[in-house]
Design an enzyme around this catalytic site. Structure first.
Site, short mmCIF file in Angstrom:
data_model
loop_
_atom_site.label_atom_id
_atom_site.label_comp_id
_atom_site.label_asym_id
_atom_site.label_seq_id
_atom_site.Cartn_x
_atom_site.Cartn_y
_atom_site.Cartn_z
N ASP A 23 -5.40 1.29 6.80
CA ASP A 23 -4.28 1.27 5.86
C ASP A 23 -4.53 0.16 4.83
O ASP A 23 -4.66 -1.01 5.16
CB ASP A 23 -2.99 1.01 6.64
CG ASP A 23 -1.74 1.02 5.76
OD1 ASP A 23 -1.87 1.10 4.52
OD2 ASP A 23 -0.64 0.95 6.33
N SER A 29 6.01 0.16 4.73
CA SER A 29 5.53 -0.04 3.36
C SER A 29 6.46 -0.99 2.60
O SER A 29 6.70 -2.10 3.05
CB SER A 29 5.40 1.33 2.67
OG SER A 29 4.74 1.24 1.44
N HIS A 87 -1.89 5.04 5.59
CA HIS A 87 -0.66 4.33 5.27
C HIS A 87 0.59 5.13 5.62
O HIS A 87 1.65 4.54 5.80
CB HIS A 87 -0.64 3.95 3.78
CG HIS A 87 0.57 3.16 3.39
ND1 HIS A 87 0.88 1.95 3.98
CD2 HIS A 87 1.57 3.40 2.49
CE1 HIS A 87 2.00 1.48 3.46
NE2 HIS A 87 2.44 2.34 2.57
#
Length: 449
Positions: free
Chosen positions: A339, A275, A421
Protein backbone atom coordinates in the site's frame (compact mmCIF):
# COMPACT_ATOMS: atom_id res chain seq x y z
CA UNK A 1 2.85 21.10 21.78
CA UNK A 2 2.81 24.84 22.21
CA UNK A 3 0.42 27.01 20.29
CA UNK A 4 1.02 30.37 18.72
CA UNK A 5 -1.81 32.17 16.96
CA UNK A 6 -4.96 31.32 18.91
CA UNK A 7 -6.25 27.88 18.02
CA UNK A 8 -3.27 26.95 15.86
CA UNK A 9 -0.32 24.70 16.50
CA UNK A 10 2.72 26.97 16.70
CA UNK A 11 4.38 25.83 13.48
CA UNK A 12 2.12 25.36 10.47
CA UNK A 13 2.03 25.82 6.71
CA UNK A 14 -1.40 25.38 5.12
CA UNK A 15 -1.34 24.97 1.30
CA UNK A 16 -3.93 27.10 -0.53
CA UNK A 17 -4.17 25.75 -4.10
CA UNK A 18 -7.53 27.53 -4.44
CA UNK A 19 -5.75 30.90 -4.06
CA UNK A 20 -2.49 30.07 -5.82
CA UNK A 21 -1.96 31.82 -9.15
CA UNK A 22 0.90 31.07 -11.52
CA UNK A 23 2.84 34.07 -10.23
CA UNK A 24 2.47 32.87 -6.62
CA UNK A 25 3.61 29.37 -7.51
CA UNK A 26 6.77 30.42 -9.35
CA UNK A 27 7.54 33.05 -6.73
CA UNK A 28 7.97 30.16 -4.26
CA UNK A 29 11.08 29.11 -6.17
CA UNK A 30 12.74 32.52 -5.81
CA UNK A 31 11.65 33.80 -2.40
CA UNK A 32 11.79 31.83 0.83
CA UNK A 33 9.51 34.25 2.74
CA UNK A 34 6.37 32.09 2.67
CA UNK A 35 4.33 34.48 4.79
CA UNK A 36 4.28 36.93 1.85
CA UNK A 37 2.95 34.31 -0.60
CA UNK A 38 -0.81 33.93 -0.95
CA UNK A 39 -0.49 30.27 -1.98
CA UNK A 40 0.10 29.27 1.66
CA UNK A 41 -1.23 30.25 5.07
CA UNK A 42 1.45 30.43 7.76
CA UNK A 43 2.50 32.58 10.75
CA UNK A 44 4.03 36.01 10.16
CA UNK A 45 7.75 35.69 9.50
CA UNK A 46 7.65 32.06 8.33
CA UNK A 47 10.34 31.29 5.79
CA UNK A 48 12.06 28.30 4.18
CA UNK A 49 15.56 28.91 2.92
CA UNK A 50 16.20 25.49 1.32
CA UNK A 51 15.30 25.50 -2.37
CA UNK A 52 14.68 21.71 -2.24
CA UNK A 53 11.85 22.15 0.26
CA UNK A 54 10.34 25.09 -1.62
CA UNK A 55 10.50 23.03 -4.82
CA UNK A 56 8.47 20.27 -3.18
CA UNK A 57 5.90 22.80 -1.93
CA UNK A 58 5.73 24.14 -5.49
CA UNK A 59 5.20 20.64 -6.93
CA UNK A 60 2.60 19.86 -4.27
CA UNK A 61 0.62 23.04 -4.92
CA UNK A 62 0.83 22.62 -8.70
CA UNK A 63 -0.40 19.05 -8.36
CA UNK A 64 -3.25 20.02 -6.05
CA UNK A 65 -4.27 22.82 -8.39
CA UNK A 66 -4.34 20.38 -11.31
CA UNK A 67 -6.47 17.94 -9.30
CA UNK A 68 -8.88 20.77 -8.47
CA UNK A 69 -9.26 21.51 -12.19
CA UNK A 70 -10.03 17.83 -12.83
CA UNK A 71 -12.49 17.56 -9.96
CA UNK A 72 -15.75 18.29 -11.82
CA UNK A 73 -15.17 16.18 -14.96
CA UNK A 74 -13.90 13.19 -12.95
CA UNK A 75 -16.81 13.49 -10.49
CA UNK A 76 -19.25 13.56 -13.41
CA UNK A 77 -17.66 10.46 -14.95
CA UNK A 78 -17.61 8.72 -11.55
CA UNK A 79 -21.30 9.36 -10.96
CA UNK A 80 -22.12 7.70 -14.30
CA UNK A 81 -19.88 4.70 -13.54
CA UNK A 82 -21.44 4.24 -10.08
CA UNK A 83 -24.96 4.56 -11.49
CA UNK A 84 -24.27 1.97 -14.19
CA UNK A 85 -22.65 -0.46 -11.73
CA UNK A 86 -25.65 -0.13 -9.39
CA UNK A 87 -28.09 -0.48 -12.28
CA UNK A 88 -26.55 -3.78 -13.34
CA UNK A 89 -26.18 -4.98 -9.75
CA UNK A 90 -29.80 -4.26 -8.78
CA UNK A 91 -31.03 -5.97 -11.94
CA UNK A 92 -28.65 -8.95 -11.56
CA UNK A 93 -26.67 -8.33 -14.73
CA UNK A 94 -27.04 -6.91 -18.23
CA UNK A 95 -29.26 -9.65 -19.66
CA UNK A 96 -31.69 -9.50 -16.76
CA UNK A 97 -31.75 -5.70 -16.99
CA UNK A 98 -32.77 -5.92 -20.68
CA UNK A 99 -35.45 -8.49 -19.84
CA UNK A 100 -36.72 -6.38 -16.91
CA UNK A 101 -36.77 -3.30 -19.14
CA UNK A 102 -38.86 -5.07 -21.78
CA UNK A 103 -41.35 -6.02 -19.08
CA UNK A 104 -41.28 -2.54 -17.52
CA UNK A 105 -39.80 -3.96 -14.31
CA UNK A 106 -36.26 -2.59 -14.41
CA UNK A 107 -34.97 -1.43 -11.02
CA UNK A 108 -33.55 2.11 -11.22
CA UNK A 109 -30.90 3.02 -8.58
CA UNK A 110 -31.59 5.91 -6.21
CA UNK A 111 -28.39 7.45 -4.88
CA UNK A 112 -29.75 8.03 -1.36
CA UNK A 113 -31.41 4.64 -0.97
CA UNK A 114 -30.13 1.91 1.35
CA UNK A 115 -29.50 -0.37 -1.63
CA UNK A 116 -27.17 2.06 -3.44
CA UNK A 117 -23.51 1.01 -3.23
CA UNK A 118 -20.42 3.18 -3.43
CA UNK A 119 -17.55 2.38 -5.79
CA UNK A 120 -15.59 1.05 -2.80
CA UNK A 121 -18.32 -1.52 -2.09
CA UNK A 122 -17.92 -3.01 -5.56
CA UNK A 123 -14.27 -3.77 -4.71
CA UNK A 124 -15.38 -5.61 -1.56
CA UNK A 125 -19.08 -6.35 -0.99
CA UNK A 126 -18.79 -7.81 2.52
CA UNK A 127 -21.03 -6.02 5.02
CA UNK A 128 -21.58 -8.59 7.78
CA UNK A 129 -19.23 -8.80 10.75
CA UNK A 130 -17.28 -12.04 10.87
CA UNK A 131 -19.39 -14.43 13.02
CA UNK A 132 -16.26 -16.37 14.00
CA UNK A 133 -14.75 -13.34 15.76
CA UNK A 134 -16.61 -12.70 19.01
CA UNK A 135 -16.30 -9.60 21.24
CA UNK A 136 -13.93 -11.42 23.60
CA UNK A 137 -11.55 -12.27 20.73
CA UNK A 138 -8.38 -10.14 20.64
CA UNK A 139 -9.08 -9.45 16.95
CA UNK A 140 -12.57 -8.08 17.55
CA UNK A 141 -11.87 -4.34 17.77
CA UNK A 142 -9.62 -4.41 14.70
CA UNK A 143 -12.28 -6.30 12.72
CA UNK A 144 -15.09 -4.04 13.89
CA UNK A 145 -12.95 -1.00 13.04
CA UNK A 146 -12.09 -2.02 9.45
CA UNK A 147 -15.71 -2.92 8.72
CA UNK A 148 -16.85 0.45 10.10
CA UNK A 149 -14.11 2.26 8.13
CA UNK A 150 -15.26 0.49 4.94
CA UNK A 151 -18.93 1.16 5.67
CA UNK A 152 -18.17 4.89 6.07
CA UNK A 153 -17.92 5.17 2.25
CA UNK A 154 -21.67 4.47 1.91
CA UNK A 155 -24.66 6.82 2.12
CA UNK A 156 -26.58 7.42 5.35
CA UNK A 157 -29.46 5.05 4.57
CA UNK A 158 -27.06 2.22 3.68
CA UNK A 159 -25.03 2.78 6.86
CA UNK A 160 -28.12 2.99 9.08
CA UNK A 161 -29.59 -0.26 7.68
CA UNK A 162 -26.28 -2.11 8.06
CA UNK A 163 -25.66 -0.99 11.65
CA UNK A 164 -29.23 -1.65 12.86
CA UNK A 165 -30.38 -4.64 10.82
CA UNK A 166 -27.16 -6.55 10.16
CA UNK A 167 -24.84 -5.64 13.04
CA UNK A 168 -27.66 -5.32 15.62
CA UNK A 169 -26.09 -2.22 17.11
CA UNK A 170 -27.37 1.26 17.96
CA UNK A 171 -27.01 3.88 15.22
CA UNK A 172 -26.18 7.24 16.85
CA UNK A 173 -25.64 9.68 14.01
CA UNK A 174 -24.43 10.58 10.55
CA UNK A 175 -22.31 13.67 9.88
CA UNK A 176 -22.00 15.48 6.54
CA UNK A 177 -19.59 18.31 7.29
CA UNK A 178 -18.30 21.58 5.89
CA UNK A 179 -14.78 22.38 4.74
CA UNK A 180 -14.11 26.07 5.39
CA UNK A 181 -11.30 26.18 2.81
CA UNK A 182 -13.15 24.46 -0.02
CA UNK A 183 -16.53 26.06 0.84
CA UNK A 184 -18.38 22.79 0.43
CA UNK A 185 -19.31 19.56 2.18
CA UNK A 186 -16.29 17.24 1.99
CA UNK A 187 -16.15 15.22 5.22
CA UNK A 188 -18.44 12.42 6.34
CA UNK A 189 -18.50 10.24 9.42
CA UNK A 190 -20.96 8.16 11.37
CA UNK A 191 -21.31 7.01 14.97
CA UNK A 192 -22.75 3.87 16.53
CA UNK A 193 -22.74 2.03 19.85
CA UNK A 194 -21.69 -1.57 20.40
CA UNK A 195 -23.49 -2.76 23.54
CA UNK A 196 -22.04 -6.27 23.43
CA UNK A 197 -18.96 -5.01 25.26
CA UNK A 198 -18.61 -3.70 28.78
CA UNK A 199 -18.06 -0.88 29.07
CA UNK A 200 -20.22 -0.03 26.07
CA UNK A 201 -18.21 1.19 23.10
CA UNK A 202 -19.11 4.19 20.93
CA UNK A 203 -17.39 4.03 17.54
CA UNK A 204 -16.74 7.02 15.26
CA UNK A 205 -15.80 6.10 11.67
CA UNK A 206 -14.52 8.72 9.20
CA UNK A 207 -14.98 8.28 5.46
CA UNK A 208 -11.77 7.93 3.47
CA UNK A 209 -10.77 9.26 0.08
CA UNK A 210 -13.60 9.10 -2.44
CA UNK A 211 -12.61 7.17 -5.55
CA UNK A 212 -13.79 9.87 -7.98
CA UNK A 213 -12.95 13.00 -5.96
CA UNK A 214 -9.62 14.25 -7.32
CA UNK A 215 -9.43 17.02 -4.71
CA UNK A 216 -8.89 14.27 -2.10
CA UNK A 217 -6.25 12.35 -4.06
CA UNK A 218 -3.39 14.47 -2.76
CA UNK A 219 -2.10 12.75 0.38
CA UNK A 220 -1.20 16.07 2.02
CA UNK A 221 -3.84 18.36 0.58
CA UNK A 222 -5.46 19.31 3.85
CA UNK A 223 -6.34 16.80 6.58
CA UNK A 224 -6.91 19.57 9.13
CA UNK A 225 -9.09 21.47 6.67
CA UNK A 226 -11.29 18.40 6.24
CA UNK A 227 -11.54 17.99 10.01
CA UNK A 228 -12.80 21.55 10.54
CA UNK A 229 -9.86 24.00 10.59
CA UNK A 230 -11.21 27.54 10.51
CA UNK A 231 -9.87 30.02 7.95
CA UNK A 232 -10.32 32.93 10.33
CA UNK A 233 -9.37 31.30 13.60
CA UNK A 234 -7.50 28.04 13.25
CA UNK A 235 -8.74 25.73 16.03
CA UNK A 236 -10.79 27.82 18.48
CA UNK A 237 -12.24 25.68 21.25
CA UNK A 238 -15.77 26.69 20.24
CA UNK A 239 -17.20 27.95 16.95
CA UNK A 240 -20.18 30.22 16.47
CA UNK A 241 -22.05 29.04 13.40
CA UNK A 242 -24.91 30.81 11.72
CA UNK A 243 -28.25 29.03 11.96
CA UNK A 244 -28.59 26.50 9.18
CA UNK A 245 -24.85 26.41 8.41
CA UNK A 246 -23.53 22.86 7.89
CA UNK A 247 -21.45 21.56 10.82
CA UNK A 248 -17.69 21.25 11.00
CA UNK A 249 -16.62 17.64 11.56
CA UNK A 250 -14.51 17.95 14.70
CA UNK A 251 -16.94 20.19 16.56
CA UNK A 252 -20.11 18.29 15.61
CA UNK A 253 -18.64 14.89 16.47
CA UNK A 254 -17.07 16.15 19.70
CA UNK A 255 -20.39 17.52 20.96
CA UNK A 256 -22.31 14.39 20.01
CA UNK A 257 -19.70 12.26 21.74
CA UNK A 258 -19.81 14.41 24.86
CA UNK A 259 -23.59 14.06 25.03
CA UNK A 260 -23.42 10.29 24.61
CA UNK A 261 -20.66 9.86 27.17
CA UNK A 262 -22.55 11.99 29.69
CA UNK A 263 -25.56 9.69 29.38
CA UNK A 264 -23.42 6.62 30.02
CA UNK A 265 -20.59 7.41 32.48
CA UNK A 266 -18.94 4.02 31.91
CA UNK A 267 -18.91 4.09 28.10
CA UNK A 268 -15.72 4.52 26.10
CA UNK A 269 -15.16 5.53 22.48
CA UNK A 270 -13.03 4.42 19.55
CA UNK A 271 -12.11 6.35 16.40
CA UNK A 272 -11.34 4.67 13.09
CA UNK A 273 -10.91 5.30 9.38
CA UNK A 274 -9.28 4.11 6.18
CA UNK A 275 -6.96 6.28 4.03
CA UNK A 276 -8.00 9.93 4.49
CA UNK A 277 -10.41 8.65 7.14
CA UNK A 278 -7.45 7.21 9.05
CA UNK A 279 -5.70 10.59 8.97
CA UNK A 280 -8.82 12.28 10.36
CA UNK A 281 -9.18 9.56 12.99
CA UNK A 282 -5.68 10.11 14.41
CA UNK A 283 -5.95 13.92 14.23
CA UNK A 284 -9.29 13.99 16.07
CA UNK A 285 -7.68 13.21 19.47
CA UNK A 286 -4.85 15.61 18.58
CA UNK A 287 -7.32 18.50 18.51
CA UNK A 288 -9.02 17.16 21.65
CA UNK A 289 -5.58 17.37 23.29
CA UNK A 290 -5.03 20.88 21.94
CA UNK A 291 -8.32 21.89 23.58
CA UNK A 292 -7.38 20.09 26.82
CA UNK A 293 -10.40 17.78 26.69
CA UNK A 294 -8.78 15.51 29.26
CA UNK A 295 -12.00 13.89 30.45
CA UNK A 296 -12.84 12.76 26.92
CA UNK A 297 -9.30 11.55 26.27
CA UNK A 298 -9.42 9.38 29.38
CA UNK A 299 -12.37 7.57 27.84
CA UNK A 300 -10.68 7.00 24.50
CA UNK A 301 -10.44 3.24 24.01
CA UNK A 302 -8.38 3.40 20.86
CA UNK A 303 -7.56 4.84 17.44
CA UNK A 304 -7.54 2.23 14.65
CA UNK A 305 -6.33 3.35 11.23
CA UNK A 306 -5.92 1.44 7.97
CA UNK A 307 -3.76 2.67 5.08
CA UNK A 308 -3.27 6.01 6.85
CA UNK A 309 -0.86 8.56 5.30
CA UNK A 310 1.63 10.48 7.40
CA UNK A 311 -0.08 13.49 8.96
CA UNK A 312 2.74 15.65 10.36
CA UNK A 313 6.34 16.06 11.45
CA UNK A 314 8.24 14.66 14.42
CA UNK A 315 6.87 17.40 16.71
CA UNK A 316 3.29 16.38 16.00
CA UNK A 317 4.32 12.74 16.33
CA UNK A 318 5.79 13.42 19.78
CA UNK A 319 2.67 15.38 20.79
CA UNK A 320 0.35 12.55 19.73
CA UNK A 321 2.54 9.85 21.26
CA UNK A 322 2.31 11.56 24.63
CA UNK A 323 -1.48 11.36 24.55
CA UNK A 324 -1.98 7.97 22.88
CA UNK A 325 0.80 5.83 24.37
CA UNK A 326 -0.17 3.42 27.10
CA UNK A 327 -0.41 -0.23 28.03
CA UNK A 328 -1.98 -1.61 26.00
CA UNK A 329 -1.28 0.99 23.27
CA UNK A 330 -4.34 2.96 22.20
CA UNK A 331 -3.07 3.71 18.69
CA UNK A 332 -3.16 0.84 16.19
CA UNK A 333 -1.81 1.69 12.71
CA UNK A 334 -2.35 -1.09 10.18
CA UNK A 335 -0.43 -1.29 6.88
CA UNK A 336 -1.01 -3.93 4.22
CA UNK A 337 1.95 -5.01 2.08
CA UNK A 338 2.76 -2.52 -0.73
CA UNK A 339 0.00 0.00 0.00
CA UNK A 340 1.64 3.23 -1.16
CA UNK A 341 -0.45 5.71 0.87
CA UNK A 342 1.06 4.97 4.34
CA UNK A 343 4.47 5.62 2.75
CA UNK A 344 3.51 9.17 1.72
CA UNK A 345 4.29 12.04 2.11
CA UNK A 346 8.00 11.25 2.29
CA UNK A 347 9.80 10.73 5.57
CA UNK A 348 13.08 12.45 4.66
CA UNK A 349 15.17 15.52 5.41
CA UNK A 350 13.17 17.61 2.93
CA UNK A 351 9.51 16.86 3.65
CA UNK A 352 10.04 15.97 7.34
CA UNK A 353 6.87 13.86 7.67
CA UNK A 354 6.91 11.16 10.36
CA UNK A 355 4.72 8.28 11.49
CA UNK A 356 4.61 7.48 15.18
CA UNK A 357 3.76 4.38 17.15
CA UNK A 358 4.22 0.80 16.00
CA UNK A 359 3.24 -0.40 12.53
CA UNK A 360 1.05 -3.51 12.42
CA UNK A 361 2.22 -4.80 9.06
CA UNK A 362 0.65 -7.55 6.93
CA UNK A 363 2.32 -9.14 3.93
CA UNK A 364 0.68 -10.55 0.77
CA UNK A 365 -0.01 -13.84 2.60
CA UNK A 366 -1.81 -11.89 5.36
CA UNK A 367 0.87 -12.73 7.89
CA UNK A 368 1.09 -10.02 10.50
CA UNK A 369 4.02 -8.64 12.44
CA UNK A 370 4.67 -5.59 14.58
CA UNK A 371 7.37 -3.29 13.21
CA UNK A 372 8.77 0.11 14.07
CA UNK A 373 8.19 1.21 10.44
CA UNK A 374 6.73 -0.45 7.34
CA UNK A 375 9.31 -1.87 4.87
CA UNK A 376 10.23 0.45 1.97
CA UNK A 377 9.04 3.38 4.04
CA UNK A 378 9.11 5.89 1.16
CA UNK A 379 7.70 3.49 -1.46
CA UNK A 380 9.92 4.47 -4.42
CA UNK A 381 13.17 2.81 -3.28
CA UNK A 382 14.80 0.99 -6.24
CA UNK A 383 15.63 -1.93 -3.92
CA UNK A 384 11.93 -2.84 -3.73
CA UNK A 385 11.00 -2.57 -7.42
CA UNK A 386 11.16 -6.31 -8.17
CA UNK A 387 9.43 -7.41 -4.92
CA UNK A 388 6.62 -4.88 -5.52
CA UNK A 389 5.85 -6.15 -9.00
CA UNK A 390 6.19 -9.79 -7.90
CA UNK A 391 3.66 -9.14 -5.13
CA UNK A 392 1.31 -7.46 -7.59
CA UNK A 393 1.42 -10.56 -9.80
CA UNK A 394 0.82 -12.84 -6.82
CA UNK A 395 -2.16 -10.74 -5.67
CA UNK A 396 -3.70 -11.12 -9.12
CA UNK A 397 -3.21 -14.90 -9.18
CA UNK A 398 -3.93 -15.92 -5.60
CA UNK A 399 -7.72 -16.30 -5.70
CA UNK A 400 -11.23 -15.30 -6.73
CA UNK A 401 -12.24 -11.74 -5.86
CA UNK A 402 -15.06 -9.34 -6.84
CA UNK A 403 -14.85 -8.40 -10.54
CA UNK A 404 -13.93 -4.78 -9.76
CA UNK A 405 -11.05 -5.88 -7.51
CA UNK A 406 -9.77 -8.34 -10.12
CA UNK A 407 -9.83 -5.55 -12.73
CA UNK A 408 -7.87 -3.30 -10.40
CA UNK A 409 -5.30 -6.06 -9.85
CA UNK A 410 -4.44 -5.85 -13.55
CA UNK A 411 -3.80 -2.11 -13.09
CA UNK A 412 -1.61 -3.11 -10.18
CA UNK A 413 0.81 -4.74 -12.61
CA UNK A 414 1.64 -1.17 -13.69
CA UNK A 415 1.05 0.64 -10.38
CA UNK A 416 1.65 -2.02 -7.69
CA UNK A 417 0.91 0.29 -4.75
CA UNK A 418 -2.65 1.12 -5.81
CA UNK A 419 -4.76 -2.09 -5.39
CA UNK A 420 -3.31 -2.85 -1.91
CA UNK A 421 -4.71 0.45 -0.65
CA UNK A 422 -8.35 -0.61 -1.04
CA UNK A 423 -10.14 -1.88 2.12
CA UNK A 424 -10.40 -5.38 0.61
CA UNK A 425 -6.96 -6.56 1.71
CA UNK A 426 -7.30 -4.89 5.09
CA UNK A 427 -10.52 -6.81 5.75
CA UNK A 428 -8.76 -10.04 4.76
CA UNK A 429 -5.78 -9.19 6.99
CA UNK A 430 -7.96 -8.57 10.04
CA UNK A 431 -9.98 -11.76 9.52
CA UNK A 432 -7.09 -14.10 8.74
CA UNK A 433 -4.49 -12.85 11.21
CA UNK A 434 -3.51 -14.92 14.22
CA UNK A 435 -5.17 -13.84 17.46
CA UNK A 436 -1.80 -13.61 19.24
CA UNK A 437 -0.67 -10.64 17.15
CA UNK A 438 -3.41 -8.38 18.51
CA UNK A 439 -4.18 -10.08 21.81
CA UNK A 440 -1.50 -8.24 23.79
CA UNK A 441 -2.46 -4.91 22.17
CA UNK A 442 -6.21 -5.27 22.75
CA UNK A 443 -7.98 -3.82 25.83
CA UNK A 444 -9.45 -6.41 28.23
CA UNK A 445 -12.93 -7.75 27.45
CA UNK A 446 -15.64 -7.73 30.11
CA UNK A 447 -18.75 -9.71 29.17
CA UNK A 448 -22.15 -7.98 29.49
CA UNK A 449 -23.98 -8.49 32.74
Amino acid sequence: MATGREGYFSDYVVPRPDKAGMRDLFYLLYDGDLYRNSSVDCPEGTGIAEISRRWLIFVSLAGQKTLLLLKEPVAWLGSKVEFLANLLSLNHGFRTFIWNSLRGQAVIPRRNSSSFRSAVDFFDDRVELDPDISPEDGRYLANLSIMAAKLAYENEAHIRRTVIDLWRMEFLGFFDCWNDYENQLTTRAFMFCDKRRRPELVVVAFRGTEVFNTAQWSVHGGFMKALGLQKAGGWPKEVNQAEGHPPFAYYAIREELKAGLRQNPEAKFLVTGHSLGGALAVLFPAVLSLHEEEEMLQRLEGVYTFGQPRVGDENLAAFLSKHLDGSPPRYQRFVYCNDMVPRLPYDDSTLLFKHFGACLYYDAWYRGTILEEEPNKNYFSPLYVIPKYANAAWELLRGLEPWAMTTLRFLGLAIPGLPPHLPHDYVNSMRLTKTSLLQERAPPFVSPR
